[in-house]
Design a protein around this motif. Structure first.
Motif, PDB file in Angstrom:
ATOM      1  N   ASP A  85      14.007  11.564 -10.425  1.00  0.00           N
ATOM      2  CA  ASP A  85      15.036  11.106 -11.360  1.00  0.00           C
ATOM      3  C   ASP A  85      14.519   9.936 -12.188  1.00  0.00           C
ATOM      4  O   ASP A  85      15.024   9.668 -13.277  1.00  0.00           O
ATOM      5  CB  ASP A  85      16.290  10.691 -10.589  1.00  0.00           C
ATOM      6  CG  ASP A  85      16.922  11.862  -9.859  1.00  0.00           C
ATOM      7  OD1 ASP A  85      17.238  12.870 -10.517  1.00  0.00           O
ATOM      8  OD2 ASP A  85      17.072  11.778  -8.629  1.00  0.00           O
ATOM      9  N   ALA A  86      13.524   9.237 -11.650  1.00  0.00           N
ATOM     10  CA  ALA A  86      12.872   8.147 -12.373  1.00  0.00           C
ATOM     11  C   ALA A  86      11.506   7.928 -11.761  1.00  0.00           C
ATOM     12  O   ALA A  86      11.297   8.205 -10.576  1.00  0.00           O
ATOM     13  CB  ALA A  86      13.698   6.860 -12.289  1.00  0.00           C
ATOM     14  N   VAL A  87      10.573   7.444 -12.551  1.00  0.00           N
ATOM     15  CA  VAL A  87       9.257   7.020 -12.065  1.00  0.00           C
ATOM     16  C   VAL A  87       9.079   5.572 -12.496  1.00  0.00           C
ATOM     17  O   VAL A  87       9.162   5.256 -13.692  1.00  0.00           O
ATOM     18  CB  VAL A  87       8.121   7.902 -12.608  1.00  0.00           C
ATOM     19  CG1 VAL A  87       6.763   7.366 -12.161  1.00  0.00           C
ATOM     20  CG2 VAL A  87       8.288   9.345 -12.147  1.00  0.00           C
ATOM     21  N   LEU A  88       8.839   4.691 -11.513  1.00  0.00           N
ATOM     22  CA  LEU A  88       8.764   3.256 -11.756  1.00  0.00           C
ATOM     23  C   LEU A  88       7.370   2.738 -11.416  1.00  0.00           C
ATOM     24  O   LEU A  88       6.676   3.309 -10.575  1.00  0.00           O
ATOM     25  CB  LEU A  88       9.797   2.520 -10.890  1.00  0.00           C
ATOM     26  CG  LEU A  88      11.243   2.998 -11.001  1.00  0.00           C
ATOM     27  CD1 LEU A  88      12.122   2.253 -10.002  1.00  0.00           C
ATOM     28  CD2 LEU A  88      11.763   2.817 -12.417  1.00  0.00           C
ATOM     29  N   PRO A  89       6.962   1.619 -12.024  1.00  0.00           N
ATOM     30  CA  PRO A  89       5.652   1.063 -11.690  1.00  0.00           C
ATOM     31  C   PRO A  89       5.527   0.682 -10.215  1.00  0.00           C
ATOM     32  O   PRO A  89       4.470   0.859  -9.603  1.00  0.00           O
ATOM     33  CB  PRO A  89       5.545  -0.173 -12.590  1.00  0.00           C
ATOM     34  CG  PRO A  89       6.460   0.117 -13.736  1.00  0.00           C
ATOM     35  CD  PRO A  89       7.603   0.895 -13.134  1.00  0.00           C
ATOM     36  N   ASP A  90       6.610   0.151  -9.657  1.00  0.00           N
ATOM     37  CA  ASP A  90       6.625  -0.241  -8.250  1.00  0.00           C
ATOM     38  C   ASP A  90       8.074  -0.449  -7.835  1.00  0.00           C
ATOM     39  O   ASP A  90       8.998  -0.371  -8.670  1.00  0.00           O
ATOM     40  CB  ASP A  90       5.798  -1.515  -8.006  1.00  0.00           C
ATOM     41  CG  ASP A  90       6.238  -2.689  -8.880  1.00  0.00           C
ATOM     42  OD1 ASP A  90       7.442  -3.020  -8.864  1.00  0.00           O
ATOM     43  OD2 ASP A  90       5.394  -3.260  -9.581  1.00  0.00           O
ATOM     44  N   ILE A  91       8.305  -0.718  -6.538  1.00  0.00           N
ATOM     45  CA  ILE A  91       9.680  -0.823  -6.060  1.00  0.00           C
ATOM     46  C   ILE A  91      10.367  -2.102  -6.525  1.00  0.00           C
ATOM     47  O   ILE A  91      11.585  -2.225  -6.389  1.00  0.00           O
ATOM     48  CB  ILE A  91       9.774  -0.705  -4.535  1.00  0.00           C
ATOM     49  CG1 ILE A  91       8.943  -1.792  -3.832  1.00  0.00           C
ATOM     50  CG2 ILE A  91       9.342   0.684  -4.081  1.00  0.00           C
ATOM     51  CD1 ILE A  91       9.125  -1.812  -2.328  1.00  0.00           C
ATOM     52  N   GLY A  92       9.597  -3.009  -7.105  1.00  0.00           N
ATOM     53  CA  GLY A  92      10.240  -4.200  -7.683  1.00  0.00           C
ATOM     54  C   GLY A  92      11.162  -3.860  -8.840  1.00  0.00           C
ATOM     55  O   GLY A  92      12.024  -4.671  -9.194  1.00  0.00           O
ATOM     56  N   HIS A  93      11.012  -2.664  -9.409  1.00  0.00           N
ATOM     57  CA  HIS A  93      11.883  -2.234 -10.503  1.00  0.00           C
ATOM     58  C   HIS A  93      13.119  -1.484 -10.001  1.00  0.00           C
ATOM     59  O   HIS A  93      13.964  -1.081 -10.826  1.00  0.00           O
ATOM     60  CB  HIS A  93      11.105  -1.330 -11.458  1.00  0.00           C
ATOM     61  CG  HIS A  93      10.031  -2.055 -12.219  1.00  0.00           C
ATOM     62  ND1 HIS A  93       8.835  -2.448 -11.651  1.00  0.00           N
ATOM     63  CD2 HIS A  93       9.975  -2.472 -13.508  1.00  0.00           C
ATOM     64  CE1 HIS A  93       8.100  -3.067 -12.563  1.00  0.00           C
ATOM     65  NE2 HIS A  93       8.753  -3.084 -13.692  1.00  0.00           N
ATOM     66  N   LEU A  94      13.245  -1.303  -8.694  1.00  0.00           N
ATOM     67  CA  LEU A  94      14.374  -0.545  -8.160  1.00  0.00           C
ATOM     68  C   LEU A  94      15.739  -1.214  -8.392  1.00  0.00           C
ATOM     69  O   LEU A  94      16.714  -0.501  -8.667  1.00  0.00           O
ATOM     70  CB  LEU A  94      14.199  -0.327  -6.655  1.00  0.00           C
ATOM     71  CG  LEU A  94      13.586   0.994  -6.190  1.00  0.00           C
ATOM     72  CD1 LEU A  94      13.461   0.983  -4.675  1.00  0.00           C
ATOM     73  CD2 LEU A  94      14.409   2.186  -6.660  1.00  0.00           C
ATOM     74  N   PRO A  95      15.881  -2.539  -8.247  1.00  0.00           N
ATOM     75  CA  PRO A  95      17.221  -3.111  -8.433  1.00  0.00           C
ATOM     76  C   PRO A  95      17.861  -2.757  -9.760  1.00  0.00           C
ATOM     77  O   PRO A  95      19.060  -2.428  -9.804  1.00  0.00           O
ATOM     78  CB  PRO A  95      16.969  -4.623  -8.306  1.00  0.00           C
ATOM     79  CG  PRO A  95      15.793  -4.724  -7.411  1.00  0.00           C
ATOM     80  CD  PRO A  95      14.914  -3.556  -7.802  1.00  0.00           C
TER      81      PRO A  95
END
Length: 231
Positions: free
Chosen positions: A216-226
Motif C-alpha cells: 500500500d506504500a513503500v517508505l525509505p524506513d520505518i521512521g516514516h511510518l507515523p
C-alpha cells in the motif's frame, strides 16, 4: 484524527534493523569459522548462501535474506559434506542471536510514540524466536512488543499468513486494521494473504519496484511510518 490501523506487525531484519549493517559482518565471520579459513570451503559456503566474499555483502537473491534459520543451515550443509544439518542449524541460531543488531532508525522513541497512541505492536520474523528476542533485548526494545514470533514458534513462516493471523487473534483486531511492515516480498505476500495492509521499507535488500506491486506504500524506513499511519 482517524488513523489507518490499530496495530503494526514488524519484520525484524531489514525493517527494525538495517540488514547489511547487521548481517554482512556476521556472515563473513561465520563463513570463516565454519570453513576453518580454507579458501575453497569458504567459497563453497559463500556460493550456497549467496554471499559475495569480495564485496562483503549478501547478494540480493540470497536464500538467507528471507529464509528461515533451517533453510540457511541446509544451504551451509550442502557446502560441508558430512556435517550434520541439525548441528549447523543450532550453531547458526546461537551465533546469529549474538550478532549486534543495527537499528534502522532510533527505535525506542518511535515505538514509544506508537505505544502512547494505543497501537499494538508485534514482531514476526523468519529467524528463530530465540534469536528475535535476543536482538530485541540487545536493542532495548523487547518490552515494546506484545507478540514476538519466529518461524519456529508454531504458527508457520512467511510468506504463509499463519503467524500474522496469530497476531490478529492475540490483539483481537480484524486483519484489515493491522499493517504488516517489511523489507521483502515474503513479508508483503504474507500480509496480503492475511488480509492486512502492507508497507514496504527500503532498509533491506529489495528495491522499491519489487515491493510496490504488493504494498500500500513503500517508505525509505520505518521512521516514516507515523505520518503514514496518521494520514
Amino acid at each position: 484524527m482517524a488513523r489507518k490501523v490499530d496495530a503494526i506487525l514488524f519484520d525484524k531484519d531489514g525493517t527494525l534493523f538495517d540488514f547489511h549493517a547487521t548481517w554482512s559482518g556476521w556472515a563473513a565471520d561465520i563463513i570463516r569459522d565454519l570453513s576453518g579459513g580454507e579458501a575453497a570451503t569458504m567459497a563453497r559456503i559463500a556460493s550456497e548462501i549467496g554471499f559475495d566474499l569480495a564485496v562483503g555483502q549478501f547478494r540480493p537473491e540470497s536464500p538467507m535474506i528471507a529464509g528461515t534459520n533451517r533453510e540457511g543451515a541446509e544451504c551451509v550443509a550442502r557446502a560441508l559434506p558430512g556435517r550434520d544439518v541439525d548441528e549447523i542449524e543450532h550453531l547458526l541460531m546461537l551465533s546469529a542471536a549474538e550478532a549486534a543488531p543495527a537499528p534502522a532508525v532510533p527505535l525506542a522513541e518511535l515505538l514509544g510514540d506508537f505505544m502512547a497512541d494505543g497501537l499494538a505492536l508485534g514482531v514476526m520474523t523468519n529467524d528463530t524466536e530465540y534469536g528475535a528476542r535476543r536482538h530485541l533485548e540487545h536493542a532495548g526494545i523487547e518490552t515494546c512488543f506484545t507478540f514476538v514470533a519466529g518461524f519456529d514458534s508454531g504458527h508457520g513462516a512467511k510468506p504463509q499468513p499463519g503467524p500474522l493471523l496469530a497476531f490478529a487473534r492475540q490483539t483481537g483486531l480484524a486483519p484489515e486494521r493491522i499493517v504488516m511492515v517489511g523489507d521483502s516480498t515474503h513479508d508483503l505476500r504474507a500480509g496480503r494473504a492475511a488480509g492486512m495492509q502492507t508497507v514496504g521499507v527500503l532498509t533491506g535488500t529489495s528495491l522499491a519496484d519489487e515491493l510496490w506491486p504488493l504494498a500500500d506504500a513503500v517508505l525509505p524506513d520505518i521512521g516514516h511510518l507515523p505520518a503514514w499511519v496518521a494520514a
